[in-house]
Design a protein around this motif. Structure first.
Motif, PDB file in Angstrom:
ATOM      1  N   PHE A  35      52.667  31.746  43.472  1.00  0.00           N
ATOM      2  CA  PHE A  35      51.970  32.703  42.623  1.00  0.00           C
ATOM      3  C   PHE A  35      52.731  32.978  41.335  1.00  0.00           C
ATOM      4  CE2 PHE A  35      49.614  34.164  46.487  1.00  0.00           C
ATOM      5  CZ  PHE A  35      48.392  33.730  46.014  1.00  0.00           C
ATOM      6  N   ALA A  42      48.827  30.972  33.895  1.00  0.00           N
ATOM      7  CA  ALA A  42      47.709  31.743  33.346  1.00  0.00           C
ATOM      8  C   ALA A  42      48.124  32.449  32.052  1.00  0.00           C
ATOM      9  CB  ALA A  42      47.228  32.758  34.370  1.00  0.00           C
ATOM     10  N   VAL A  45      48.120  30.065  29.258  1.00  0.00           N
ATOM     11  CA  VAL A  45      46.753  29.803  28.802  1.00  0.00           C
ATOM     12  C   VAL A  45      46.323  30.891  27.821  1.00  0.00           C
ATOM     13  CG1 VAL A  45      44.346  29.717  29.505  1.00  0.00           C
ATOM     14  CG2 VAL A  45      46.053  28.501  30.827  1.00  0.00           C
ATOM     15  N   LEU A  46      46.636  32.157  28.169  1.00  0.00           N
ATOM     16  CA  LEU A  46      46.290  33.259  27.261  1.00  0.00           C
ATOM     17  C   LEU A  46      46.979  33.078  25.912  1.00  0.00           C
ATOM     18  CD1 LEU A  46      46.395  36.434  29.518  1.00  0.00           C
ATOM     19  CD2 LEU A  46      44.430  35.438  28.384  1.00  0.00           C
ATOM     20  N   ALA A  49      45.426  30.446  23.960  1.00  0.00           N
ATOM     21  CA  ALA A  49      44.109  30.893  23.514  1.00  0.00           C
ATOM     22  C   ALA A  49      44.205  31.672  22.208  1.00  0.00           C
ATOM     23  CB  ALA A  49      43.457  31.747  24.596  1.00  0.00           C
ATOM     24  N   ILE A  82      50.810  43.175  36.193  1.00  0.00           N
ATOM     25  CA  ILE A  82      50.030  43.098  37.429  1.00  0.00           C
ATOM     26  C   ILE A  82      50.642  42.089  38.395  1.00  0.00           C
ATOM     27  CG2 ILE A  82      47.797  42.388  38.361  1.00  0.00           C
ATOM     28  CD1 ILE A  82      46.537  43.615  35.850  1.00  0.00           C
TER      29      ILE A  82
ATOM     30  N   PHE B 137      38.159  41.514  29.821  1.00  0.00           N
ATOM     31  CA  PHE B 137      39.529  41.743  30.251  1.00  0.00           C
ATOM     32  C   PHE B 137      39.663  43.060  31.010  1.00  0.00           C
ATOM     33  CE2 PHE B 137      44.033  42.721  29.928  1.00  0.00           C
ATOM     34  CZ  PHE B 137      44.549  41.530  30.390  1.00  0.00           C
ATOM     35  N   PHE B 140      38.728  42.516  34.438  1.00  0.00           N
ATOM     36  CA  PHE B 140      39.845  41.968  35.203  1.00  0.00           C
ATOM     37  C   PHE B 140      40.806  43.089  35.626  1.00  0.00           C
ATOM     38  CE2 PHE B 140      44.327  40.740  34.589  1.00  0.00           C
ATOM     39  CZ  PHE B 140      44.499  39.910  35.678  1.00  0.00           C
ATOM     40  N   VAL B 141      41.130  43.979  34.681  1.00  0.00           N
ATOM     41  CA  VAL B 141      42.056  45.068  35.005  1.00  0.00           C
ATOM     42  C   VAL B 141      41.457  45.969  36.091  1.00  0.00           C
ATOM     43  CG1 VAL B 141      43.232  47.100  34.092  1.00  0.00           C
ATOM     44  CG2 VAL B 141      43.137  45.032  32.746  1.00  0.00           C
ATOM     45  N   GLU B 144      41.828  44.423  39.350  1.00  0.00           N
ATOM     46  CA  GLU B 144      43.212  44.473  39.822  1.00  0.00           C
ATOM     47  C   GLU B 144      43.568  45.847  40.358  1.00  0.00           C
ATOM     48  OE1 GLU B 144      45.276  42.058  40.661  1.00  0.00           O
ATOM     49  OE2 GLU B 144      43.300  41.259  40.218  1.00  0.00           O
ATOM     50  N   MET B 148      44.702  46.102  44.078  1.00  0.00           N
ATOM     51  CA  MET B 148      46.037  46.593  44.422  1.00  0.00           C
ATOM     52  C   MET B 148      45.927  47.706  45.452  1.00  0.00           C
ATOM     53  SD  MET B 148      48.580  45.095  43.144  1.00  0.00           S
ATOM     54  CE  MET B 148      49.988  46.157  43.082  1.00  0.00           C
ATOM     55  N   VAL B 170      45.631  39.116  50.776  1.00  0.00           N
ATOM     56  CA  VAL B 170      46.321  39.222  49.492  1.00  0.00           C
ATOM     57  C   VAL B 170      46.415  37.849  48.838  1.00  0.00           C
ATOM     58  CG1 VAL B 170      48.434  39.909  48.335  1.00  0.00           C
ATOM     59  CG2 VAL B 170      47.619  41.245  50.241  1.00  0.00           C
ATOM     60  N   SER B 171      46.753  36.819  49.621  1.00  0.00           N
ATOM     61  CA  SER B 171      46.884  35.490  49.010  1.00  0.00           C
ATOM     62  C   SER B 171      45.566  35.018  48.416  1.00  0.00           C
ATOM     63  CB  SER B 171      47.359  34.454  50.032  1.00  0.00           C
ATOM     64  OG  SER B 171      48.414  34.952  50.774  1.00  0.00           O
ATOM     65  N   LEU B 174      44.633  37.092  45.345  1.00  0.00           N
ATOM     66  CA  LEU B 174      45.519  36.839  44.207  1.00  0.00           C
ATOM     67  C   LEU B 174      45.194  35.496  43.562  1.00  0.00           C
ATOM     68  CD1 LEU B 174      47.744  38.121  42.664  1.00  0.00           C
ATOM     69  CD2 LEU B 174      49.395  37.167  44.228  1.00  0.00           C
ATOM     70  N   THR B 175      44.837  34.513  44.381  1.00  0.00           N
ATOM     71  CA  THR B 175      44.408  33.232  43.817  1.00  0.00           C
ATOM     72  C   THR B 175      43.207  33.447  42.909  1.00  0.00           C
ATOM     73  OG1 THR B 175      45.034  32.299  45.936  1.00  0.00           O
ATOM     74  CG2 THR B 175      43.880  30.860  44.425  1.00  0.00           C
ATOM     75  N   ILE B 178      44.232  35.096  39.606  1.00  0.00           N
ATOM     76  CA  ILE B 178      44.872  34.249  38.608  1.00  0.00           C
ATOM     77  C   ILE B 178      43.860  33.302  37.982  1.00  0.00           C
ATOM     78  CG2 ILE B 178      46.543  32.369  38.369  1.00  0.00           C
ATOM     79  CD1 ILE B 178      48.373  33.984  40.156  1.00  0.00           C
ATOM     80  N   LEU B 179      42.920  32.820  38.804  1.00  0.00           N
ATOM     81  CA  LEU B 179      41.883  31.956  38.243  1.00  0.00           C
ATOM     82  C   LEU B 179      40.995  32.740  37.275  1.00  0.00           C
ATOM     83  CD1 LEU B 179      40.941  29.809  41.350  1.00  0.00           C
ATOM     84  CD2 LEU B 179      42.343  29.191  39.395  1.00  0.00           C
ATOM     85  N   LEU B 181      41.931  35.251  35.453  1.00  0.00           N
ATOM     86  CA  LEU B 181      42.722  35.433  34.229  1.00  0.00           C
ATOM     87  C   LEU B 181      42.690  34.161  33.388  1.00  0.00           C
ATOM     88  CD1 LEU B 181      44.585  37.430  32.818  1.00  0.00           C
ATOM     89  CD2 LEU B 181      46.494  36.382  34.000  1.00  0.00           C
ATOM     90  N   THR B 182      42.841  33.014  34.044  1.00  0.00           N
ATOM     91  CA  THR B 182      42.792  31.739  33.326  1.00  0.00           C
ATOM     92  C   THR B 182      41.430  31.571  32.660  1.00  0.00           C
ATOM     93  OG1 THR B 182      44.170  30.895  35.096  1.00  0.00           O
ATOM     94  CG2 THR B 182      43.283  29.288  33.573  1.00  0.00           C
ATOM     95  N   ILE B 184      39.407  33.898  31.692  1.00  0.00           N
ATOM     96  CA  ILE B 184      39.323  34.794  30.535  1.00  0.00           C
ATOM     97  C   ILE B 184      40.067  34.189  29.350  1.00  0.00           C
ATOM     98  CG2 ILE B 184      40.031  37.048  29.662  1.00  0.00           C
ATOM     99  CD1 ILE B 184      39.475  38.144  32.456  1.00  0.00           C
ATOM    100  N   GLY B 185      41.229  33.568  29.630  1.00  0.00           N
ATOM    101  CA  GLY B 185      41.975  32.892  28.573  1.00  0.00           C
ATOM    102  C   GLY B 185      41.136  31.803  27.928  1.00  0.00           C
TER     103      GLY B 185
END
Lengths: 127, 526
Positions: A35, A42, A45-46, A49, A82, B137, B140-141, B144, B148, B170-171, B174-175, B178-179, B181-182, B184-185
């Motif tokens: 992770f 990630a 990537v941001l 971007a 986070i 974004f 996303f927050v 999270e 959490m 959690v795993s 969390l995957t 992160i995806l 977030l990517t 969104i990027g």
């Protein structure tokens, strides 16, 4: 806005590959490291971007066109916070798992274990 | 203006502030309970006022801090988000009362003060943020913040079973995080903004390949959180392990919040004229795999978890039809599903409290031993199976009417699968009913010394049964479960106005230009 930075793209790719590999391991500690790598990927990537690098975007010092885009940087810092918090939580979970069960392996799903039991006709406890 | 600021920020800010205060109050459990309940009640009133305001005078927009549009945090309430917020807060309140009744909320672990109340308030704030946000974004927050809190709540009082479930939960979450977030990027790289209103203008101008790529990415990452088959693997393994009230609030809200995010992003960014074949297939597979899984389970909580997965398919079906009628069905089903899942899991918690197990083979005879419990289970069970005149029937009827109005072969085929799934749901619920409420009561067993389930339950309920307050606490739990069940009945009773409202909300969702005007004009003169 479209930055094509090959080096960063390759780094992101390598981080995603390494992170995904670590995610597939049994030990929770390795998963946590996975992770960490994925989180870095990630964030990169941001960063990519946001376009090409530039001087720090400080109001009154740098003009709008040449300064680096501050918005992805703000997002990346949020994401870093986070990821840090979740990593800490996962480590606590791994620690608790070691206390309770003696290892930090992620066990099989209940139903998988049941199916195994039916297949082999014997009770497998350790997983 | 001031009124809007207050109405839109209270659901997010008040629970967050109260979470901090609640943490300081941890030596005084009674104060924590009062604070938590009062805050949720206040948010409920706020959400209800917001709902009526949105219905009478259109979308409400808040640019937090007065920053112009792409920079600040935008909060938007339209009919769908306000309705979702009201239902979510009602369920949160019912579950909080249940948790207080159970007494597990303030249990100290070793000498660490219990963090249940603060975490629960953070969870509510996260849910409200996702429902009200106007940019990707912040979405996303919000996720999270919510997740959490949910990580902490699942692993509260860690037993071997909860640590195992927590690791998986959690795993996988969390995957997905992160995806997301990517993704969104990538969206930002292509368009240069994460504001949903601006995106709704920019994304349709992209080349079709790029647009479909982004649509699929968003669907996949949010699909993990929504437990859409084949991305549902984590849910039936992690939810049943948490304490009953926690499972109830997760089942009712976390996946639904993700469904809300799917509906919001897909309708706003990727408008479609035709039914979306891929999502139709996914919806059909979700319905079938989920309900077949439910039929194969031997544990009450796992049956309910698989049923939950199965019925996510109905909401995706409505979205996949890409029509106002289909979206109306999705919204009605959304409301129904939140209330019914909370009710079912709370009743399952009551069953577990009485019998110290949720294994179907070790339950039985509860219909005579606890008729009230039987009634509390029967109503949501029939509702989720789509029996008229309950709420589930309302949602399914709306979806099927939309399918008939659409009339293409693929949509009708999925509608057939939806009917089959309803029938199988009835079978699954009938099986649970027969196993739990009919038949001979299980032979009296020693309360402790059973395997996993019994031991795990032992620390939950056994010490309480002996205390003097047990009867009152039990009554509060039953009342809380009854509150959840009756909120489902209220949905059925208010079917007429609710359907009309859902239709207006669906029209809102399809009206992308209106959304843009509301957000962007508000942003230009703050």
């Amino acid at each position: 806005m479209n930055a094509s930075n090959v080096t960063l793209a390759l780094v992101v790719g390598a981080l995603f590959a390494g992170g995904s590999y670590l995610l597939l391991q049994r030990s929770l500690l390795r998963i946590v490291l996975g992770f960490v790598l994925l989180g870095h990927a990630a964030n990169l990537v941001l960063l990519v971007a946001g376009g090409p690098a530039g001087p720090a975007p400080v109001a009154g010092e740098t003009g709008v066109p040449e300064a680096a885009d501050p918005l992805p940087q703000a997002m990346a810092i949020t994401a870093v916070v986070i990821t840090l918090a979740v990593t800490a939580l996962l480590l606590a979970l791994a620690d608790r798992s070691v206390t309770l069960r003696g290892d930090d392996d992620v066990p099989d799903a209940v139903e998988d274990a049941l199916a195994d039991r039916e297949d082999t006709g014997q009770v497998e406890e350790s997983r | 203006m001031m009124q809007t600021v207050l109405l839109l920020s209270v659901p997010v800010v008040l629970p967050l502030l109260a979470a901090g205060v609640s943490l300081l109050l941890s030596p005084f459990p009674i104060a924590q309970r009062v604070l938590g309940t009062a805050v949720l009640a206040a948010v409920l009133v706020d959400a209800a006022v917001l709902l009526s305001l949105v219905d009478s005078s259109g979308r409400q927009v808040l640019q937090a801090g007065g920053h112009p549009v792409p920079l600040g945090i935008t909060l938007v309430a339209d009919r769908f988000s306000a309705l979702a917020l009201v239902v979510a807060v009602v369920v949160c309140l019912a579950v909080l009362l249940y948790a207080i009744g159970q007494g597990s909320a303030e249990r100290r672990i070793e000498n660490v003060p219990s963090v249940f109340h603060p975490t629960y308030l953070v969870l509510v704030a996260g849910i409200a943020l996702v429902l009200l946000t106007g940019d990707l974004f912040t979405l996303f927050v919000g996720f999270e913040v919510m997740l959490m809190a949910s990580y902490v709540l699942t692993t509260l009082g860690p037993t071997v079973e909860r640590v195992r479930a927590g690791m998986i939960y959690v795993s996988s979450s969390l995957t997905a995080t992160i995806l997301l977030l990517t993704t969104i990027g990538l969206v930002y790289a292509v368009t240069g903004t994460v504001n949903l209103a601006q995106l709704s203008e920019l994304v349709p101008q992209l080349s079709p390949g790029l647009r479909d790529f982004l649509a699929l990415l968003l669907l996949a990452v949010l699909g993990i959180k929504a437990a859409m088959v084949p991305l549902h693997w984590w849910l039936p393994d992690s939810y049943p392990a948490a304490p009953a009230p926690i499972t109830a609030v997760f089942a009712a809200l976390l996946t639904k919040v993700a469904v809300y995010a799917i509906v919001r992003t897909q309708t706003l960014l990727f408008p479609r004229e035709e039914p979306w074949t891929l999502l139709l297939v996914l919806a059909a597979v979700t319905m079938l795999v989920g309900i077949l899984g439910a039929l194969a389970q031997h544990d009450l909580n796992r049956v309910l978890s698989f049923t939950l997965v199965s019925h996510i398919g109905f909401m995706l079906f409505g979205l996949a039809m890409s029509s106002v009628l289909g979206l109306t069905g999705t919204i009605l089903y959304f409301v129904h599903h939140i209330t019914v899942q909370a009710a079912l899991f709370l009743v399952a918690g009551l069953v577990e409290q009485r019998r110290s197990t949720t294994e179907l083979s070790r339950l039985g005879g509860l219909a005579t031993a606890a008729p009230v419990l039987g009634a509390l289970f029967l109503v949501p069970a029939l509702s989720i199976s789509g029996m008229p005149p309950l709420a589930g029937f309302l949602g399914k009827l709306a979806l099927l009417q939309a399918a008939v109005a659409d009339g293409t072969a693929q949509v009708l085929a999925v509608a057939g699968i939806a009917l089959l799934t309803s029938l199988l749901t009835l079978a699954a619920m009938g099986r649970v009913w027969a196993a739990v409420f009919w038949g001979p009561p299980p032979a009296q067993r020693a309360p402790a010394g059973q395997e996993e389930d019994g031991a795990h339950e032992g620390d939950e309920a056994e010490p309480h049964r002996r205390t003097t307050t047990v009867r009152r606490a039990g009554r509060l739990r039953t009342v809380a479960a009854a509150l959840a069940v009756s909120s489902g009945l209220a949905v059925a009773a208010g079917a007429g106005p609710l359907s009309a409202f859902a239709e207006r909300a669906a029209t809102d969702l399809a009206d992308r230009a209106g959304y843009r005007t509301a957000v962007l004009d508000e942003g230009s003169n703050p």
